[in-house]
Design a protein around this motif. Structure first.
Motif, PDB file in Angstrom:
ATOM      1  N   THR A  18      46.351  71.587  45.525  1.00 25.07           N
ATOM      2  CA  THR A  18      45.000  71.995  45.169  1.00 25.07           C
ATOM      3  C   THR A  18      44.064  70.832  45.423  1.00 25.07           C
ATOM      4  OG1 THR A  18      45.821  73.486  43.451  1.00 25.07           O
ATOM      5  CG2 THR A  18      43.514  72.843  43.318  1.00 25.07           C
ATOM      6  N   THR A  63      40.030  69.633  44.983  1.00 26.17           N
ATOM      7  CA  THR A  63      38.764  69.919  44.320  1.00 26.17           C
ATOM      8  C   THR A  63      37.715  68.931  44.817  1.00 26.17           C
ATOM      9  OG1 THR A  63      39.944  70.685  42.358  1.00 26.17           O
ATOM     10  CG2 THR A  63      37.609  70.190  42.097  1.00 26.17           C
ATOM     11  N   THR A  74      34.027  72.903  44.016  1.00 28.62           N
ATOM     12  CA  THR A  74      34.720  73.827  44.909  1.00 28.62           C
ATOM     13  C   THR A  74      36.194  73.446  45.001  1.00 28.62           C
ATOM     14  OG1 THR A  74      32.710  74.043  46.211  1.00 28.62           O
ATOM     15  CG2 THR A  74      34.752  74.788  47.230  1.00 28.62           C
ATOM     16  N   SER A  75      37.077  74.432  44.865  1.00 28.04           N
ATOM     17  CA  SER A  75      38.514  74.194  44.954  1.00 28.04           C
ATOM     18  C   SER A  75      39.131  75.075  46.029  1.00 28.04           C
ATOM     19  CB  SER A  75      39.201  74.506  43.624  1.00 28.04           C
ATOM     20  OG  SER A  75      38.814  73.596  42.636  1.00 28.04           O
ATOM     21  N   PHE A  76      40.167  74.572  46.634  1.00 32.02           N
ATOM     22  CA  PHE A  76      40.934  75.355  47.598  1.00 32.02           C
ATOM     23  C   PHE A  76      42.349  74.794  47.625  1.00 32.02           C
ATOM     24  CE2 PHE A  76      38.714  71.963  49.745  1.00 32.02           C
ATOM     25  CZ  PHE A  76      39.670  71.385  50.546  1.00 32.02           C
ATOM     26  N   THR A 114      44.207  79.844  49.022  1.00 25.83           N
ATOM     27  CA  THR A 114      42.860  80.064  48.500  1.00 25.83           C
ATOM     28  C   THR A 114      41.880  79.219  49.302  1.00 25.83           C
ATOM     29  OG1 THR A 114      43.776  80.434  46.294  1.00 25.83           O
ATOM     30  CG2 THR A 114      41.412  80.003  46.443  1.00 25.83           C
ATOM     31  N   ARG A 115      40.823  79.862  49.794  1.00 24.22           N
ATOM     32  CA  ARG A 115      39.836  79.171  50.612  1.00 24.22           C
ATOM     33  C   ARG A 115      38.697  78.616  49.753  1.00 24.22           C
ATOM     34  NH1 ARG A 115      41.337  83.722  52.772  1.00 24.22           N
ATOM     35  NH2 ARG A 115      42.442  83.745  54.738  1.00 24.22           N
ATOM     36  N   ARG A 116      37.823  77.844  50.385  1.00 19.89           N
ATOM     37  CA  ARG A 116      36.704  77.223  49.674  1.00 19.89           C
ATOM     38  C   ARG A 116      35.738  78.249  49.101  1.00 19.89           C
ATOM     39  NH1 ARG A 116      34.527  72.327  53.324  1.00 19.89           N
ATOM     40  NH2 ARG A 116      33.148  72.156  51.545  1.00 19.89           N
ATOM     41  N   ASP A 117      35.626  79.412  49.732  1.00 15.15           N
ATOM     42  CA  ASP A 117      34.703  80.433  49.231  1.00 15.15           C
ATOM     43  C   ASP A 117      35.317  81.280  48.115  1.00 15.15           C
ATOM     44  OD1 ASP A 117      36.505  82.012  50.590  1.00 15.15           O
ATOM     45  OD2 ASP A 117      35.047  82.852  51.996  1.00 15.15           O
ATOM     46  N   GLY A 118      36.560  80.977  47.727  1.00 11.40           N
ATOM     47  CA  GLY A 118      37.204  81.694  46.623  1.00 11.40           C
ATOM     48  C   GLY A 118      38.088  82.838  47.054  1.00 11.40           C
ATOM     49  N   THR A 119      38.018  83.247  48.312  1.00 10.83           N
ATOM     50  CA  THR A 119      38.885  84.321  48.782  1.00 10.83           C
ATOM     51  C   THR A 119      40.294  83.786  48.976  1.00 10.83           C
ATOM     52  OG1 THR A 119      38.376  83.893  51.104  1.00 10.83           O
ATOM     53  CG2 THR A 119      36.976  85.494  49.947  1.00 10.83           C
ATOM     54  N   SER A 120      41.256  84.682  48.887  1.00  7.00           N
ATOM     55  CA  SER A 120      42.650  84.252  49.037  1.00  7.00           C
ATOM     56  C   SER A 120      43.429  85.248  49.873  1.00  7.00           C
ATOM     57  CB  SER A 120      43.306  84.071  47.678  1.00  7.00           C
ATOM     58  OG  SER A 120      43.348  85.288  46.978  1.00  7.00           O
TER      59      SER A 120
END
Length: 136
Positions: free
Chosen positions: A88, A90, A95-97, A118-124
């Motif tokens: 992970t 951060t 922003t986390s990915f 998990t991408r930077r925009d929150g989608t996985s």
């Protein structure tokens, strides 16, 4: 003369056995690097590693003097036919990915796995499945 050689050999054996005993224990290492340049430019970079039988953990971070940076944690655990690991990252803006993976030996010649990114925009995105062991 022989008595001195015997004592030296005994002392060498004792040191060697102590070295072997400590190599099986947990190991931790770390490093900090600070680079400062003209005009207030620079950064601080840190890294720490912890290793034990069946697990590893690595933490890294970079912070610049202008407020940018990241913190990254990577870990893995394994044993008894299973693996669990991931990373992970951060950023300073929150922003986390990252990614996580698990794998398990089912004991019947198959293994199950699952991985999530998990991408930077929150989608996985996730993938999972079962694979058969090739007998050859």
């Amino acid at each position: 003369m022989y008595k001195q050689l015997f004592l030296i050999a005994a002392a060498t054996a004792a040191v060697a056995s102590a070295t072997v005993a400590t190599s099986a224990e947990a190991r931790q290492r770390g490093r900090v690097v600070s680079v400062q340049g003209s005009g207030g430019r620079g950064y601080i970079k840190q890294r720490s590693v912890s290793r034990q039988p069946g697990s590893t953990s690595i933490n890294r971070s970079l912070q610049t003097n202008n407020g940018r940076g990241y913190n990254s944690n990577r870990s893995a655990n394994w044993g008894d036919g299973s693996y669990n690991g991931g990373r992970t990252t951060t950023l300073n803006d929150g922003t986390s990915f990252g990614r996580s993976t698990t794998a398990t030996n089912n004991g019947d010649g198959t293994a199950s796995y699952a991985s999530t990114r998990t991408r930077r925009d929150g989608t996985s995105t996730s993938v999972s499945g079962t694979v058969n062991r090739d007998p050859y």
